[in-house]
Scaffold this motif. Structure first.
Motif, mmCIF file in Angstrom:
data_model
loop_
_atom_site.group_PDB
_atom_site.id
_atom_site.type_symbol
_atom_site.label_atom_id
_atom_site.label_comp_id
_atom_site.label_asym_id
_atom_site.label_seq_id
_atom_site.Cartn_x
_atom_site.Cartn_y
_atom_site.Cartn_z
ATOM 1 N N LYS A 1 81.266 46.571 -7.755
ATOM 2 C CA LYS A 1 82.028 47.317 -8.391
ATOM 3 C C LYS A 1 83.346 46.809 -8.657
ATOM 4 O O LYS A 1 83.695 45.814 -8.280
ATOM 5 N N THR A 2 84.127 47.534 -9.400
ATOM 6 C CA THR A 2 85.513 46.950 -9.615
ATOM 7 C C THR A 2 86.568 47.986 -9.101
ATOM 8 O O THR A 2 86.677 49.097 -9.103
ATOM 9 N N VAL A 3 87.500 47.347 -8.383
ATOM 10 C CA VAL A 3 88.471 47.884 -7.637
ATOM 11 C C VAL A 3 89.870 47.776 -8.456
ATOM 12 O O VAL A 3 90.288 46.460 -8.302
ATOM 13 N N LEU A 4 90.730 48.593 -8.375
ATOM 14 C CA LEU A 4 92.378 48.455 -9.103
ATOM 15 C C LEU A 4 92.941 48.726 -7.985
ATOM 16 O O LEU A 4 93.065 49.862 -7.134
ATOM 17 N N ILE A 5 93.913 47.753 -7.953
ATOM 18 C CA ILE A 5 95.053 47.854 -6.878
ATOM 19 C C ILE A 5 96.283 47.852 -7.399
ATOM 20 O O ILE A 5 96.798 46.681 -7.862
ATOM 21 N N THR A 6 97.183 48.966 -7.134
ATOM 22 C CA THR A 6 98.624 48.773 -7.860
ATOM 23 C C THR A 6 99.444 48.277 -6.591
ATOM 24 O O THR A 6 99.290 48.348 -5.427
ATOM 25 N N GLY A 7 100.547 47.603 -6.894
ATOM 26 C CA GLY A 7 101.440 47.025 -5.872
ATOM 27 C C GLY A 7 100.770 45.951 -5.301
ATOM 28 O O GLY A 7 100.607 45.712 -4.062
ATOM 29 N N GLY A 8 99.980 45.119 -6.155
ATOM 30 C CA GLY A 8 99.145 43.829 -5.593
ATOM 31 C C GLY A 8 99.906 43.011 -4.767
ATOM 32 O O GLY A 8 99.266 42.106 -3.907
ATOM 33 N N THR A 9 101.143 42.761 -5.249
ATOM 34 C CA THR A 9 101.964 41.827 -4.493
ATOM 35 C C THR A 9 102.677 42.265 -3.084
ATOM 36 O O THR A 9 103.337 41.736 -2.479
ATOM 37 N N GLY A 10 102.820 43.798 -2.923
ATOM 38 C CA GLY A 10 103.287 44.442 -1.922
ATOM 39 C C GLY A 10 102.704 44.045 -0.702
ATOM 40 O O GLY A 10 101.442 43.712 -0.319
ATOM 41 N N PHE A 11 103.103 44.678 0.741
ATOM 42 C CA PHE A 11 102.593 44.376 2.076
ATOM 43 C C PHE A 11 101.291 44.966 1.801
ATOM 44 O O PHE A 11 99.977 43.994 2.132
ATOM 45 N N ARG B 1 79.475 40.423 -1.557
ATOM 46 C CA ARG B 1 79.502 41.895 -2.149
ATOM 47 C C ARG B 1 79.809 41.819 -3.699
ATOM 48 O O ARG B 1 79.557 42.949 -4.286
ATOM 49 N N ASN B 2 80.350 40.720 -3.893
ATOM 50 C CA ASN B 2 80.678 40.805 -5.609
ATOM 51 C C ASN B 2 81.539 41.920 -5.733
ATOM 52 O O ASN B 2 81.308 42.418 -6.992
ATOM 53 N N ILE B 3 82.529 42.098 -5.385
ATOM 54 C CA ILE B 3 83.632 43.200 -5.743
ATOM 55 C C ILE B 3 84.478 42.588 -6.446
ATOM 56 O O ILE B 3 85.349 41.617 -6.155
ATOM 57 N N LYS B 4 84.622 42.895 -7.666
ATOM 58 C CA LYS B 4 85.739 42.547 -8.667
ATOM 59 C C LYS B 4 86.949 43.312 -8.429
ATOM 60 O O LYS B 4 86.850 44.563 -7.887
ATOM 61 N N MET B 5 88.041 42.655 -8.463
ATOM 62 C CA MET B 5 89.279 43.254 -8.237
ATOM 63 C C MET B 5 90.249 43.032 -9.397
ATOM 64 O O MET B 5 90.293 41.884 -10.155
ATOM 65 N N VAL B 6 90.982 44.097 -9.775
ATOM 66 C CA VAL B 6 92.240 43.832 -10.872
ATOM 67 C C VAL B 6 93.508 44.396 -10.221
ATOM 68 O O VAL B 6 93.632 45.478 -9.595
ATOM 69 N N ALA B 7 94.465 43.462 -10.081
ATOM 70 C CA ALA B 7 95.853 43.895 -9.344
ATOM 71 C C ALA B 7 96.814 44.145 -10.362
ATOM 72 O O ALA B 7 97.028 43.064 -11.158
ATOM 73 N N LEU B 8 97.499 45.388 -10.310
ATOM 74 C CA LEU B 8 98.569 45.351 -11.193
ATOM 75 C C LEU B 8 99.863 44.889 -10.604
ATOM 76 O O LEU B 8 100.184 45.185 -9.484
ATOM 77 N N ILE B 9 100.487 43.853 -11.336
ATOM 78 C CA ILE B 9 101.512 42.983 -10.696
ATOM 79 C C ILE B 9 102.689 42.897 -11.843
ATOM 80 O O ILE B 9 102.415 43.064 -12.974
ATOM 81 N N LEU C 1 91.087 47.166 -19.943
ATOM 82 C CA LEU C 1 90.051 47.210 -20.848
ATOM 83 C C LEU C 1 88.684 47.444 -20.050
ATOM 84 O O LEU C 1 87.777 48.112 -20.401
ATOM 85 N N THR C 2 88.775 46.630 -18.646
ATOM 86 C CA THR C 2 87.510 46.842 -18.025
ATOM 87 C C THR C 2 87.306 48.025 -17.309
ATOM 88 O O THR C 2 88.174 49.105 -17.296
ATOM 89 N N ASP C 3 86.083 48.321 -16.979
ATOM 90 C CA ASP C 3 85.816 49.534 -16.217
ATOM 91 C C ASP C 3 86.371 49.444 -14.602
ATOM 92 O O ASP C 3 86.589 48.325 -14.306
ATOM 93 N N ILE C 4 86.804 50.529 -14.304
ATOM 94 C CA ILE C 4 87.490 50.767 -12.780
ATOM 95 C C ILE C 4 86.609 51.774 -12.138
ATOM 96 O O ILE C 4 86.286 52.831 -12.729
ATOM 97 N N ASP C 5 86.073 51.544 -10.938
ATOM 98 C CA ASP C 5 85.276 52.267 -10.266
ATOM 99 C C ASP C 5 86.012 52.839 -8.852
ATOM 100 O O ASP C 5 85.702 54.100 -8.323
ATOM 101 N N PHE C 6 86.997 51.993 -8.366
ATOM 102 C CA PHE C 6 87.801 52.746 -7.022
ATOM 103 C C PHE C 6 89.266 52.041 -7.631
ATOM 104 O O PHE C 6 89.521 51.165 -8.187
ATOM 105 N N VAL C 7 90.216 52.963 -6.946
ATOM 106 C CA VAL C 7 91.465 52.744 -6.961
ATOM 107 C C VAL C 7 92.204 52.738 -5.665
ATOM 108 O O VAL C 7 92.020 53.813 -4.986
#
Length: 342
Positions: free
Chosen positions: A25-35, A53-61, A90-96
């Motif tokens: 799955k794909t996980v979006l994390i905002t504040g990716g450089t934060g603590f 587990r092949n978890i893909k990550m997208v970090a909003l930075i 553009l990518t699908d997002i499964d978890f945030v």
């Protein structure tokens, strides 16, 4: 990887959670450089490396150079932009995990408008995106500051909100956090966005940057530098604290098993004490009496720091989900200081 942090990740990964829900799955994390945002990314990367587990990550930075430094060697895609004006994903997002927010009091006082915009507009944008992407689960990282000045003499549950002075610049943070929680709730009620709200207590431990200037980091650096702890208030406010690994475990419990539209306190009830008591514990138990506590209170302290707060958070809702925090205050400091030292 730092040994303390690796041990923390092993501890989290051993928890009996339905980790398989994250596979591929794909996980979006905002504040990716934060603590906490960066720790979540590093933990997911650890899961991928150790459990495949092949978890893909997208970090909003916002700062790509900082992101590459903080998230060195992590397999994560960067989405560069300001949360107040979300870039196109553009990518699908499964978890945030929505972690982005200002956390230092100085900025809250000097730039309250921008603090409010980041929290309120940012959360609106994330809820809208979560609805459009039809995500499986969202965790919004809120704060114990939403409680304000509590009117409850005993332990405070998630329904026991107190008063916040709206004519105080620093209130930009707790007031905005309340509004953001309401936005989350509204999106869950009206559009069915599966959001859970984590009201984090003071969270620290391995993973705290040596550059962090919050009170717990200042205490730790005093031990490392063998300098006295200096308080700019009387230290009367209660602290409700939680170790980083315990908090991250709680966040994943909420992501995978929490109830939609609900808020949860994340605090180790055993770590409840005043700021002064915490300073004295650090001096006596962590520094072994090699330093002392001093007070330097001036007029600036009246506006720079929030008024004393008496607040003892109840963790009953999290405990019912199976969460059991492991680390006490002294060990929190020992592990944080060892991490910083390395």
């Amino acid at each position: 990887m730092n040994g303390i942090l690796e041990a923390d990740f092993q501890y989290i990964a051993k928890a009996e959670l339905p980790w398989g829900k994250l596979d591929n799955k794909t996980v979006l994390i905002t504040g990716g450089t934060g603590f906490l945002g960066s720790l979540i990314i590093r933990f997911i990367d650890y899961l991928n490396v150790t459990q495949h587990r092949n978890i893909k990550m997208v970090a909003l930075i916002r700062d790509e150079e900082k992101a590459r430094r903080v998230l060195d060697n992590c397999n994560v895609v960067f989405a560069k932009g300001d949360i107040r004006n979300m870039p196109t994903i553009l990518t699908d997002i499964d978890f945030v995990f929505h972690c982005a927010a200002v956390t230092d009091s100085k900025t809250m006082i000097e730039r309250p408008v921008e603090v409010t915009e980041g929290i309120v507009l940012g959360t609106y944008n994330l809820m809208k995106l979560s609805y459009e992407k039809k995500v499986e689960s969202v965790v919004y990282l809120s704060s114990m500051e939403v409680y304000g000045t509590s009117l409850i003499s005993g332990k405070v549950s998630e329904k026991d909100l107190g008063m916040i002075d709206i004519f105080n610049a620093r209130s930009s943070y707790p007031m905005s956090k309340r509004m953001a929680e309401n936005i989350c709730f509204n999106y869950q009620i009206e559009y069915g966005v599966p959001v859970k709200i984590a009201r984090l207590s003071q969270t620290f431990g391995a993973g705290v940057s040596i550059e962090d200037n919050r009170v717990f980091a200042q205490f730790a650096k005093s031990v490392l530098d063998n300098k006295d702890i200096v308080l700019h208030t009387k230290g009367e406010s209660d602290t409700n604290c939680c170790y980083t690994a315990d908090a991250i475990l709680a966040l994943f419990i909420l992501l995978l098993s929490g109830e939609e539209g609900e808020a949860y306190n994340i605090a180790n009830e055993a770590n409840h004490m005043t700021i002064l008591d915490m300073a004295e514990l650090v001096v006596k138990k962590v520094a072994n009496g090699s330093i002392s506590v001093k007070m330097e209170i001036d007029k600036e302290s009246i506006t720079r720091y929030p008024p004393p707060v008496k607040l003892h958070l109840s963790s009953e809702k999290m405990l019912k989900l199976g969460w059991s925090p492991k680390y006490g205050m002294q060990e929190m400091y020992n592990r944080m200081i060892e991490y910083m030292r390395n």
